[in-house]
Design an enzyme around this catalytic site. Structure first.
Site, PDB file in Angstrom:
ATOM      1  N   THR B  94       0.859  -1.177   0.000  1.00  0.00           N
ATOM      2  CA  THR B  94       0.000   0.000   0.000  1.00  0.00           C
ATOM      3  C   THR B  94       0.896   1.228   0.000  1.00  0.00           C
ATOM      4  O   THR B  94       1.325   1.702   1.047  1.00  0.00           O
ATOM      5  CB  THR B  94      -0.930  -0.005   1.217  1.00  0.00           C
ATOM      6  OG1 THR B  94      -1.750  -1.168   1.155  1.00  0.00           O
ATOM      7  CG2 THR B  94      -1.816   1.230   1.223  1.00  0.00           C
ATOM      8  N   LYS B 170      -7.095   1.534  -3.489  1.00  0.00           N
ATOM      9  CA  LYS B 170      -6.719   0.904  -2.219  1.00  0.00           C
ATOM     10  C   LYS B 170      -6.727   1.934  -1.081  1.00  0.00           C
ATOM     11  O   LYS B 170      -7.259   1.689   0.001  1.00  0.00           O
ATOM     12  CB  LYS B 170      -5.336   0.278  -2.360  1.00  0.00           C
ATOM     13  CG  LYS B 170      -4.667  -0.142  -1.060  1.00  0.00           C
ATOM     14  CD  LYS B 170      -5.442  -1.214  -0.285  1.00  0.00           C
ATOM     15  CE  LYS B 170      -4.736  -1.535   1.034  1.00  0.00           C
ATOM     16  NZ  LYS B 170      -5.516  -2.427   1.890  1.00  0.00           N
ATOM     17  N   LYS B 239      -0.150   6.333   8.209  1.00  0.00           N
ATOM     18  CA  LYS B 239       0.533   6.427   6.919  1.00  0.00           C
ATOM     19  C   LYS B 239      -0.479   6.402   5.771  1.00  0.00           C
ATOM     20  O   LYS B 239      -0.410   7.228   4.848  1.00  0.00           O
ATOM     21  CB  LYS B 239       1.498   5.237   6.774  1.00  0.00           C
ATOM     22  CG  LYS B 239       2.192   5.135   5.450  1.00  0.00           C
ATOM     23  CD  LYS B 239       2.606   3.683   5.136  1.00  0.00           C
ATOM     24  CE  LYS B 239       1.383   2.810   4.890  1.00  0.00           C
ATOM     25  NZ  LYS B 239       1.568   1.648   4.013  1.00  0.00           N
TER      26      LYS B 239
END
Lengths: 292, 292, 292, 292
Positions: B94, B170, B239
């Site tokens: 990711t 995503k 993040k």
């Protein structure tokens, strides 16, 4: 049962009809009498006043907001004054926790039964008798309400013997739905501006982690180009978020997401959205990103 | 296929194992070599360096963040320098949209194939091979990646021929999951302080409008008394929300919910939650309401 | 003038005393009679009831919230029922726009004069007669109120002939003050955690771009280690932000900063701050950053 | 002193001119050389490269963002490579804490002096030499910088011997200014929609509790009908709020107001405001309330 039904809006009309279909003797009342015509044609009795709808074993109320519910119950010749001792009031309206507590106290003092039974589902679901009912009240009152709740919904969840808790659950549920609308609106603004097909994107979401009706239904409303049909009007959405905030404040619980949603609704109403479906808040992120 | 696998954390180990089970010849690399021991015992070859994992037809990377991915790809003796022309890089990490765009450009210039293929699912899902894969890239690259993606996931969604769009999807998905966590956290703080049973409440939600895995899984984690097991660490949650905000800013899309989530993660990390599962942001509403 | 004064809290006592000092004949009333003792000793007449304070040319009310003001005015034997035709009501309380509009209408119908005149300043400023008065009402009413307003404040700003606009200005002012508190709280949490001396930092701010009393006063309260003295209690701060939000909603104006402040106050009250000064919301950023 | 000056934008040009006026021998450099013409005509020497501006005792940099500062310092033939040992770099740019820490370390390793000295004030203030300077660095470096700082500003605040702390103070100050803009914007949207005169309202505020330059200046910009002159461009405002958020995250401090401001800037830039003064975020509340 001999049951009155007060409040024949988009939701109430479908619920009253399902009571009729289930074989109950239904006396209907609406402030604007014409809204009762169809039901009377189908076999309901017409009540000329609120009091006339309160002569039976039970009365169901399905009203737009706290003010309407308060008037119907506490007003002169209202439900509190006319419902017989031992008879039942099923309040299906999405009202506030504080008003529900006052209703419980007043009915108790008058020897009347009170069940708070707000419902989840939009008008088409109400028409189909597939609502989810969130009920709370004394066991005897819940038992008495059973045949009525069975007629309007596909399933009843009894959450407490304290009526107002059903209202809190309902308000929290509408809050959660509004969170879904807002979050989908932001995500669609993001992927849409990147050139990703929105319908395909929603299919991915709802085929995987987000396979719930609320994502499917509101995703479809938001991805389509035109305005959504008004199943639940934006001012009512604002009302419910405010009731959730008010209940949360009374309990001492900050709800930052609800505050953000409240701002969205105020913005929507101030910029031409007062007549739109509440899902229109989900289009504000696209507007703020210059996409419309 | 002859495939390298770089990054054997909680997610990567399960994915590499499923490649082995599917019959691929897998060469594994991890910065901390001991994490490769189990897989080597099960039949994987051990790579001593990143370059050693890049000798085959393809390499899959599953790394913790942009910095790790950047080093592995662009570093000396990295993936870009050693992967043969015509070989394939499947980036399952990711990572951010901007880095993914740079990867696509660099691999293109080097004559290598590049598929961006981030996945949805926690470590147990990765172990079971039931991940959902979001893939994007040139048709030929997607075709080449097919056997690998089939081995690690239950279904692959190909969303675009532009690799970075898979990363955006995503990131938007993780954003939506975090919205579910936060909204459930606020709702549970509300009903919990009112004395409503949380487990019963969640059962009501997930039996009706919110019947999706994400509500069931995170609802359960939030309703239980102790800390959740760490399937996805809080710093990684921060993040990802930051990557979503960054991608959204580049596209000119404000995401107020993501901003709120970012503040939640910063608060969580600053108040002792750096080692917790990211779902712990859903407990901050209860804390702010004086419940813990 | 022959003037009644109703509401002898921290603010009202100082204001009533300054009316006395200015030579007016003041009759004081407070629900808890003991709070009138000092003023009676200084020359004020004691009213046993609200009605007894309404026999003169004017009455000033300085009450804690809308509910108290509503009772005093509309209650049986209240101000509306007892104040002579042509006499003046100066409402100095920080009440809502909607209530102020109802007061204006009711006084008008009763042939009484009405000036809305909320004030800026904490109790020490009220005691010194240095309040800033924001007044609105018909010119004749403003003229009649002049000697009273001059006695309690250092300067009167007449903002409109519509009384409720003074309330809106006052509420917007408290909103702006709360924004200063919150922003200073966040900035101090930031520089404080970096090891910068807070007092020196505030001196820099207030010597340059932020040289206003509100930054100096609240900066000092926030930089000092212990709790601030309670000049304006946190629940009153919440009340005012809610009144601002309510007025803004009625006008169709979203106030995202006010929503954020509302959440801060709810959090403060839920976590032990109900007895603190409203400036304590400015310490929540430090708490959320793990500094306390 | 023999001093180089790099970066002749709206701010830098005024500062360089004041160094000239104070009698320093100034060598100026700007990427777009034409911007140096006026200063050269007034007596400055022209540097053809960054290196040419680094031959003296000191160099002052006033650049638009971190990227520009990083290139000028760390780039080939940059400041770090060419400034003599013992010479001084005064960094007046509003850059991030992290970059400032890297500059301090690099200059230290190269035996150069480094003072971080960001300034408060818009271009007209820079031209007048009335900036406020926030300085931090080793005592010897601060002493060396004294004559330069005196020439560009009306007062220097030395906040620490750690250079990056000056940057944090500067960023926190811009954050506080942006809070003033946003809060005034919301308040003006509110009172303006109620029909209250905005200029009179601002006069009330700035005559009482809010009598600081920042309220006067930004209030005037917001109350006037047309767009404000661009003293500080909106993209720079976004940059500074992001630097504040980034520094705060590194320290573990959530800044919810800064998050809200960041969303405002993203919205402004996405809806046509990229060329406007940063104060234009203060007009978004009016837009969201349907007033424009």
């Amino acid at each position: 049962m001999q049951v009155g039904f007060i409040g024949l809006g988009q939701m109430g009309a479908g619920m009253a009809r399902n009571l009729l279909k289930a074989g109950h003797a239904v006396t209907v009342y609406n402030r604007t009498p014409a809204k009762a015509d169809a039901l009377v044609a189908e076999g309901a009795a017409r009540a000329a006043t609120v009091a006339d709808a309160c002569r039976g074993e039970a009365v169901v109320t399905m009203l737009a907001n706290d003010q309407a519910a308060e008037e119907v119950v506490f007003g002169p010749h209202g439900l509190l004054a006319t419902l017989p001792r031992g008879a039942l009031h099923v309040s299906a309206s999405t009202i506030g926790v504080e008003l529900s507590e006052r209703l419980a106290a007043a009915h108790g003092a008058a020897g009347q039964l009170y069940v708070s039974a707000p419902v989840f589902g939009r008008p088409d679901v109400a028409a189909a008798g597939h609502l989810f009912v969130v009920a709370a009240g004394a066991a005897s009152a819940i038992a008495a309400a059973g045949p009525l709740l069975d007629a309007v919904g596909q399933r009843t969840f009894t959450v407490s013997d304290i009526p107002a808790r059903a209202n809190l659950v309902k308000l929290s549920g509408n809050f959660l739905i509004a969170c879904v609308i807002e979050s989908l609106g932001e995500a669609l603004a993001l992927v849409g501006k990147a050139g990703i097909d929105k319908t395909q994107y929603l299919d991915l979401l709802t085929s995987t982690l987000f396979g719930a009706p609320v994502y499917k239904n509101y995703g479809r409303l938001l991805a389509e180009p035109g305005d959504a049909p008004v199943g639940f009007a934006a001012p009512l959405g604002l009302k419910d978020i405010k009731l959730a905030l008010s209940a949360a404040e009374a309990l001492g619980v900050p709800l930052p997401l609800a505050s953000l949603l409240r701002d969205r609704f105020v913005t929507l109403l101030a910029t031409g959205g007062a007549d739109q479906d509440w899902s229109a808040i989900g289009r504000l992120a696209a507007r703020d990103s210059g996409q419309s």
